[in-house]
Write an enzyme that holds these catalytic residues in place. Structure first.
Site, mmCIF file in Angstrom:
data_model
loop_
_atom_site.group_PDB
_atom_site.id
_atom_site.type_symbol
_atom_site.label_atom_id
_atom_site.label_comp_id
_atom_site.label_asym_id
_atom_site.label_seq_id
_atom_site.Cartn_x
_atom_site.Cartn_y
_atom_site.Cartn_z
ATOM 1 N N HIS A 19 -1.009 29.007 -24.716
ATOM 2 C CA HIS A 19 0.087 28.648 -23.818
ATOM 3 C C HIS A 19 -0.403 28.466 -22.373
ATOM 4 C CE1 HIS A 19 -0.028 32.678 -22.062
ATOM 5 N NE2 HIS A 19 -0.180 33.128 -23.298
ATOM 6 N N GLY A 20 0.458 27.913 -21.535
ATOM 7 C CA GLY A 20 0.161 27.751 -20.110
ATOM 8 C C GLY A 20 0.281 29.059 -19.350
ATOM 9 N N PHE A 41 3.153 36.858 -15.750
ATOM 10 C CA PHE A 41 2.322 38.043 -15.986
ATOM 11 C C PHE A 41 0.840 37.713 -15.882
ATOM 12 C CE2 PHE A 41 5.014 41.467 -18.342
ATOM 13 C CZ PHE A 41 5.894 41.492 -17.273
ATOM 14 N N GLU A 58 1.315 37.020 -30.097
ATOM 15 C CA GLU A 58 0.183 37.697 -29.486
ATOM 16 C C GLU A 58 0.058 39.115 -30.043
ATOM 17 O OE1 GLU A 58 -2.647 37.842 -28.518
ATOM 18 O OE2 GLU A 58 -2.716 37.316 -26.383
ATOM 19 N N ASP A 61 0.161 42.967 -30.207
ATOM 20 C CA ASP A 61 1.059 43.948 -29.591
ATOM 21 C C ASP A 61 0.209 45.058 -28.971
ATOM 22 O OD1 ASP A 61 2.918 45.918 -28.956
ATOM 23 O OD2 ASP A 61 4.090 45.613 -30.785
ATOM 24 N N GLY A 87 -4.027 33.996 -26.318
ATOM 25 C CA GLY A 87 -5.458 34.192 -26.133
ATOM 26 C C GLY A 87 -6.111 35.143 -27.108
#
Length: 206
Positions: free
Chosen positions: A9-10, A14, A82, A84, A146
């Site tokens: 994602h972009g 955060f 993502e 956890d 990521g």
């Protein structure tokens, strides 16, 4: 032979604040939206068209998938979420423990209600397998995160690149008979090739 484009994602709020962001969510920044436009332009220039588009259920991935593709008919899957990080969610990144080589943070976050690296690898691989075993899916875009992406390619590749996933990085795979072949990793924002598979011809020229 099927084609998989797997991307991160972009940039999010955060990310900008250097906060731990796994199961929790934060919106794309203006910079993150600009990054998705760069990825959109890259796919358009390459003439890539997707049969289907898949995204993590998290807002930052969904928005990226929609902005990159210009489509709203993408499919949201929890298996693409993502990692956890449990009680560490939303905290400053400096609180993260040291990385443990190629397994990331290992099972450190399990004690704090999070996932270990193998949980992430197995759910990502199972989700990706279901996507690619669909006969209607010949060229697909998958938007994830990521750590989840890194754990996935470390699981399915025997010789994988040591590359950090930048925002909107795009991994291009060929997929056939359950095997993944990573061809390249592209940073469309900076127009930089982060990894390129070495061909036999290139090897002979050295």
């Amino acid at each position: 032979m099927k084609k998989l484009y797997l991307m991160r994602h972009g940039q999010t709020r955060f990310n900008l604040q250097k906060r731990i962001q796994g199961a929790c969510d934060s919106p794309l920044t203006d910079e993150g939206i600009a990054q998705t436009q760069a990825a959109h332009d890259y796919f358009k220039e390459q003439g890539v068209q997707f049969d289907r588009i898949y995204s993590s259920t998290q807002e930052r991935a969904c928005d990226t998938a929609e902005l990159v593709s210009g489509r709203t008919d993408y499919i949201r899957l929890k298996g693409l979420k993502e990692q956890d990080f449990g009680a560490f969610e939303g905290q400053q990144e400096y609180l993260n423990p040291p990385l443990q080589g190629d397994i990331g943070y290992g099972d450190y976050f399990v004690t704090y209600g999070g996932e270990d690296y193998m949980m992430v690898r197995l759910r990502m691989e199972a989700t990706m397998r279901d996507i690619l075993n669909n006969p209607d899916n010949q060229t697909v875009l998958v938007v994830s995160h990521g750590a989840a992406i890194a754990q996935f390619f470390r699981h399915v590749l025997t010789d994988y690149p040591r590359v950090r996933m930048r925002n909107c990085s795009i991994l291009e795979f060929d997929y056939q008979d359950g095997q993944y072949d990573l061809l390249s990793i592209m940073d469309p924002v900076n127009r930089e090739v982060l990894y390129q598979k070495e061909t036999n011809n290139k090897r002979r020229k050295k």
